[in-house]
Enzyme design. Structure first.
Site, PDB file in Angstrom:
ATOM      1  N   CYS A 359      -4.104   3.342   3.920  1.00  0.00           N
ATOM      2  CA  CYS A 359      -3.662   4.012   2.691  1.00  0.00           C
ATOM      3  C   CYS A 359      -4.896   4.401   1.902  1.00  0.00           C
ATOM      4  O   CYS A 359      -6.018   4.251   2.370  1.00  0.00           O
ATOM      5  CB  CYS A 359      -2.708   3.132   1.884  1.00  0.00           C
ATOM      6  N   THR A 360      -4.728   4.897   0.695  1.00  0.00           N
ATOM      7  CA  THR A 360      -5.850   5.452  -0.049  1.00  0.00           C
ATOM      8  C   THR A 360      -6.828   4.388  -0.540  1.00  0.00           C
ATOM      9  O   THR A 360      -8.023   4.547  -0.426  1.00  0.00           O
ATOM     10  CB  THR A 360      -5.343   6.278  -1.246  1.00  0.00           C
TER      11      THR A 360
END
Length: 413
Positions: A359-360
């Site tokens: 994910c980010t």
């Protein structure tokens, strides 16, 4: 049926009452609808409070529709819920949210009135100070005699223009971090964080919960450095956080409209109580280098359908659209709270598979992997990997991706 404490008072809704807050007064009681006259008459401050109250009213209404998921339908040891309304059964949040929004606007409207009046009453009631705070074995007593001002850095030797960042300045910074840890008194931490950010002229958003803290703040280089020092030296976090946990990008306080610091149930909203799915049960953490080796092995395998690995993008669809790894599984979800429903509907995809998850910033993978592990508790051969992609995309990831991508505060805030 709604709890009695939440039911609107008969004959006392937004059409006939004047809602009073310490800093505002609604004088026009001839309101026609919540979507036209009401919103048009409110000033900017009131619109924010109205939006907050409406969101809370919506959540409360959805909560009243909950029913236990039948045991025979669950493959997880964790207790789940369904929803029932208008003689229909809803098995995921998306369905019940759409139904409430389409069929029960008036109910949400009247419940919003009740929430606004409750908030007004709470604003005039002083909150008692809690007596203790614990985090990861630390026992620090910020009692009523321990003021938040005691934990603010000394800025008397700095000029005001050094602390305040402007849009035309090149010295501004946006700071992003999160920390999962046990917080017994989130209200105290909230008060301290709000005072700290105001003291350093920072703007942004900080979420505090019993499961930790998640922050994105912007300000001058000096102010963000002092903020990091305060976090790293404070007894609450000094044995948990390290300097590498803070990610920086160019920007400043002007990147954010205001400072928002609050207490929430989750530091990243997945829609499931931390008491049910805990951050303490995540997948196996990999370094960026280890993750890349796993991804390369995955990509070089011929038949993806027979592959024992899934590369899972744990971000929202608009983030995945900017850039993602080749042959990854990117759920078409608008927000992270839809992730559990996506997993529930696609259990067969994950059965007997290893999952490489990214994910980010890493925060969503922590509890997202914990949810996957809970779902596949009986299938012990599943292994979930997660990675902090703010580091991942900074090294050799780009050749493996469908598009070039640069992650900064605009994609993670």
């Amino acid at each position: 049926m709604m709890p009695s404490s939440l039911l609107p008072v008969q004959g006392d809704d937004l059409d006939s009452c004047i809602l009073r807050f310490p800093d505002l007064d609604l004088k026009d009681t001839n309101l026609i609808s919540p979507n036209s006259s009401l919103r048009a008459e409110l000033d900017a401050n009131m619109r924010k409070k109205y939006a907050h109250a409406k969101k809370k009213a919506f959540a409360l209404l959805v909560k009243t529709k909950e029913i236990p998921e039948p045991t025979s339908c669950s493959s997880s040891p964790s207790k789940r819920v369904w929803w029932t309304c208008c003689q229909q059964i809803f098995k995921d949040q998306i369905g019940i949210h759409r139904h409430i929004a389409a069929q029960h606007r008036e109910d949400v409207y009247h419940q919003t009135s009740t929430v606004l009046k409750q908030l007004a009453a709470e604003a005039d009631t002083p909150k008692p100070c809690k007596s203790a705070f614990k985090t990861n074995g630390l026992n620090v007593p910020p009692t009523c005699n321990h003021q938040v001002s005691d934990d603010l850095p000394d800025v008397s030797s700095f000029r005001l223009d050094e602390l305040i960042s402007t849009q035309d300045s090149n010295q501004g910074v946006v700071l992003l971090y999160y920390c999962y840890c046990d917080v017994e008194d989130p209200e105290w931490v909230c008060a301290w964080q709000k005072a700290l950010c105001q003291h350093l002229h920072l703007k942004g958003k900080v979420r505090i919960a019993t499961e930790g803290i998640n922050g994105t703040v912007g300000g001058s280089k000096l102010a963000t450095d002092l903020y990091m020092e305060a976090m790293l030296s404070h007894p609450f976090f000094k044995n948990i956080l390290c300097k590498e946990d803070f990610k920086t990008s160019k920007g400043g306080a002007y990147c954010f409209p205001e400072l928002r610091v609050g207490v929430f149930e989750e530091i990243v909203p997945m829609g499931i109580s931390p008491n049910m799915i805990s951050y303490k049960e995540p997948g196996i953490h990999l370094s960026p280098g280890e993750f890349h080796k796993e991804v390369e092995n995955y990509l070089y395998q011929g038949n993806q359908e027979q592959n024992d690995t899934i590369l899972l993008d744990c971000r929202n669809f608009y983030e995945s659209k900017i850039g993602h790894f080749q042959k990854c599984l990117a759920p078409n979800i608008r927000k992270f709270s839809y992730f559990p429903s996506y997993v529930d509907k696609n259990l067969k995809l994950f059965k007997d598979k290893r999952v490489l998850m990214y994910c980010t910033g890493g925060i969503r993978c922590e509890r997202g992997s914990a949810y996957l592990r809970a779902k596949f508790f009986l299938w012990m051969w599943i292994v979930v990997f997660l990675i902090d992609s703010s580091e991942l995309f900074g090294i050799t990831a780009l050749p493996l991706m469908e598009k070039s991508i640069t992650f900064d505060y605009t994609t993670v805030y």
